[in-house]
Design a protein around this motif. Structure first.
Motif, PDB file in Angstrom:
ATOM      1  N   SER A   1     -18.269  20.100  -8.368  1.00 19.61           N
ATOM      2  CA  SER A   1     -19.049  19.039  -7.730  1.00 19.61           C
ATOM      3  C   SER A   1     -18.186  17.797  -7.571  1.00 19.61           C
ATOM      4  O   SER A   1     -17.091  17.705  -8.134  1.00 19.61           O
ATOM      5  CB  SER A   1     -20.279  18.708  -8.575  1.00 19.61           C
ATOM      6  N   LYS A   2     -18.658  16.836  -6.807  1.00 16.83           N
ATOM      7  CA  LYS A   2     -17.914  15.593  -6.617  1.00 16.83           C
ATOM      8  C   LYS A   2     -17.752  14.845  -7.938  1.00 16.83           C
ATOM      9  O   LYS A   2     -16.718  14.225  -8.201  1.00 16.83           O
ATOM     10  CB  LYS A   2     -18.615  14.720  -5.590  1.00 16.83           C
ATOM     11  N   THR A   3     -18.787  14.925  -8.772  1.00 17.66           N
ATOM     12  CA  THR A   3     -18.707  14.246 -10.070  1.00 17.66           C
ATOM     13  C   THR A   3     -17.623  14.848 -10.938  1.00 17.66           C
ATOM     14  O   THR A   3     -16.815  14.141 -11.558  1.00 17.66           O
ATOM     15  CB  THR A   3     -20.057  14.317 -10.789  1.00 17.66           C
ATOM     16  N   TRP A   4     -17.592  16.212 -10.952  1.00 20.14           N
ATOM     17  CA  TRP A   4     -16.585  16.868 -11.779  1.00 20.14           C
ATOM     18  C   TRP A   4     -15.173  16.640 -11.223  1.00 20.14           C
ATOM     19  O   TRP A   4     -14.210  16.500 -11.973  1.00 20.14           O
ATOM     20  CB  TRP A   4     -16.875  18.357 -11.873  1.00 20.14           C
ATOM     21  N   ARG A   5     -15.037  16.572  -9.900  1.00 21.71           N
ATOM     22  CA  ARG A   5     -13.748  16.258  -9.307  1.00 21.71           C
ATOM     23  C   ARG A   5     -13.269  14.876  -9.766  1.00 21.71           C
ATOM     24  O   ARG A   5     -12.093  14.678 -10.104  1.00 21.71           O
ATOM     25  CB  ARG A   5     -13.841  16.281  -7.784  1.00 21.71           C
ATOM     26  N   ALA A   6     -14.199  13.914  -9.767  1.00 19.79           N
ATOM     27  CA  ALA A   6     -13.842  12.560 -10.191  1.00 19.79           C
ATOM     28  C   ALA A   6     -13.431  12.530 -11.660  1.00 19.79           C
ATOM     29  O   ALA A   6     -12.481  11.837 -12.043  1.00 19.79           O
ATOM     30  CB  ALA A   6     -15.014  11.611  -9.947  1.00 19.79           C
ATOM     31  N   ILE A   7     -14.155  13.314 -12.484  1.00 15.44           N
ATOM     32  CA  ILE A   7     -13.811  13.379 -13.908  1.00 15.44           C
ATOM     33  C   ILE A   7     -12.416  13.975 -14.090  1.00 15.44           C
ATOM     34  O   ILE A   7     -11.598  13.482 -14.884  1.00 15.44           O
ATOM     35  CB  ILE A   7     -14.862  14.191 -14.683  1.00 15.44           C
TER      36      ILE A   7
END
Length: 414
Positions: free
Chosen positions: A18-24
């Motif tokens: 997900s975009k959130t996990w990519r950012a993390i």
């Protein structure tokens, strides 16, 4: 929901993130660039797979000199004396690595290795330091791929600039020195190289090439001003043989008494100011009027900054006449200090304990080979004070030291 089955630093982005996990994961990549293992007993730090050498650039050893090198950092430590096995380190690593490894301080207490943020002296991560790290990394890569020449000793250069910015001078003179170090003062030779002038002649004396050396030291007006200075300063200037202005400014900021360095740099600024007035406005100042302006600036520094330009080097050891300050009733006080030997190859830490009446209780001193960083030695002096108090059975005490950065870092620790 993403489930991380390993530690956070080993997490992978996966196949359908997900975009959130990519950012993390992007944040984890940034952390990996600045995280470093602080060595305790060395039992959990892999020599060739972990970041653990505190320096600019690569945090791991470059290569091994032996076919079967040690695997864990603990194998490089003498756990009886809690010192590095210097001979083993020299035999296994090249000088580029071994010199830094031997300067890593080791705790005298049983302590596990732990992660820390390399770009802050207290080891705590901040967004500001991460941003600075990314900007510096980007610049270094651009310089490398753009074939821009750059010095590999980044830490030394940064310290030299810090010496300049911390000197007690007005900002306009610091900026002048910075421009001088970058050879960006509009002398005749600089203007000609940038096709802004047809010749490199000096507009004051007519010399064929108006370089920074000529403008500030060799021009007729410059010589007249310097002739009014003390002979010791003139001898010092005559001994400096730097063609690169960066090395010239750096030497003045770092290697001579601060009061003398400020006087030299202020004089250079005043000479340049007088040259600009003469060239662009037709206002010619006599050497005596320039010297009066210099002395007036120096007097203002003495009043505002509290610098006595008649005294000896501020970097030299000062005679300490301060009276000992007693602690509260019922407390003992441990005064600590650190120093570096004259050869610059080892340091020493010491602690002296007194009761609330000033009575001597005990003292301790320890020589630490290879470590010469002043703040590191001051922090190790604090550790020695704590161990010293425990050995002597002193329960109620305060520790006094004279390094503000170490005090701040201790207070900021979680």
């Amino acid at each position: 929901m993403h489930r991380v089955k390993s530690d956070l630093l080993s997490a992978h982005i996966g196949s359908k993130p997900s975009k959130t996990w990519r950012a993390i994961c992007d944040g984890i990549d940034v952390l990996k660039q600045g995280l470093i293992k602080r060595i305790g007993d060395g039992a959990t730090t892999l020599i060739w797979a972990c970041n653990w050498i505190p320096r600019t650039g690569i945090f791991r050893p470059i290569a091994s000199k032996v076919p079967e090198p040690p695997v864990l950092v603990s194998e490089l430590i003498d756990h009886t004396s809690m010192t590095w096995k210097a001979e083993l380190v020299r035999n296994c690593f090249f000088d580029f690595d071994s010199d830094v490894i031997l300067q890593i301080p080791l705790s005298m207490r049983k302590q596990e290795d732990f992660w820390a943020w390399h770009h802050e002296t207290n080891g705590l991560f901040t967004v500001c330091s991460a941003y600075r790290m990314l900007v510096e990394t980007k610049k270094n890569r651009e310089d490398y791929f753009g074939s821009c020449g750059n010095c590999s000793d980044v830490q030394r250069i940064q310290k030299e600039w810090k010496h300049l910015w911390r000197m007690k001078m007005p900002s306009k003179i610091k900026v002048f020195c910075w421009r001088l170090a970058h050879n960006s003062l509009p002398t005749g030779s600089v203007l000609k190289n940038k096709n802004l002038a047809n010749t490199a002649n000096c507009k004051i004396c007519g010399a064929e090439e108006d370089t920074w050396i000529h403008s500030l030291l060799q021009c007729n007006i410059s010589k007249c001003v310097w002739a009014l200075m003390d002979e010791d300063l003139l001898d010092l200037l005559a001994s400096l043989r730097f063609s690169d202005p960066k090395y010239w400014v750096s030497y003045i900021c770092c290697n001579i008494p601060q009061a003398d360095g400020i006087r030299i740099l202020v004089t250079c600024w005043a000479i340049w100011y007088a040259r600009r007035k003469a060239i662009h406005e037709g206002i010619f100042k006599s050497p005596f009027s320039i010297m009066i302006m210099i002395n007036r600036l120096i007097e203002e520094f003495e009043f505002v900054q509290g610098i006595d330009f008649k005294e000896k080097d501020l970097y030299q050891e000062k005679s300490r006449t301060h009276n000992w300050i007693a602690p509260q009733n019922g407390l003992s006080k441990i005064n600590t200090d650190a120093a570096i030997d004259r050869t610059g190859t080892k340091g020493v830490v010491a602690a002296v304990c007194r009761n609330d009446q000033g009575g001597f209780i005990a003292a301790s001193a320890m020589v630490i080979p290879h470590i010469t960083d002043p703040e590191t030695l001051e922090a190790m002096a604090c550790l020695e004070a704590l161990a010293f108090a425990e050995d002597c059975g002193i329960r109620s005490f305060v520790v006094a030291l004279d390094c503000l950065n170490v005090v701040k870092n201790i207070r900021e620790m979680p």
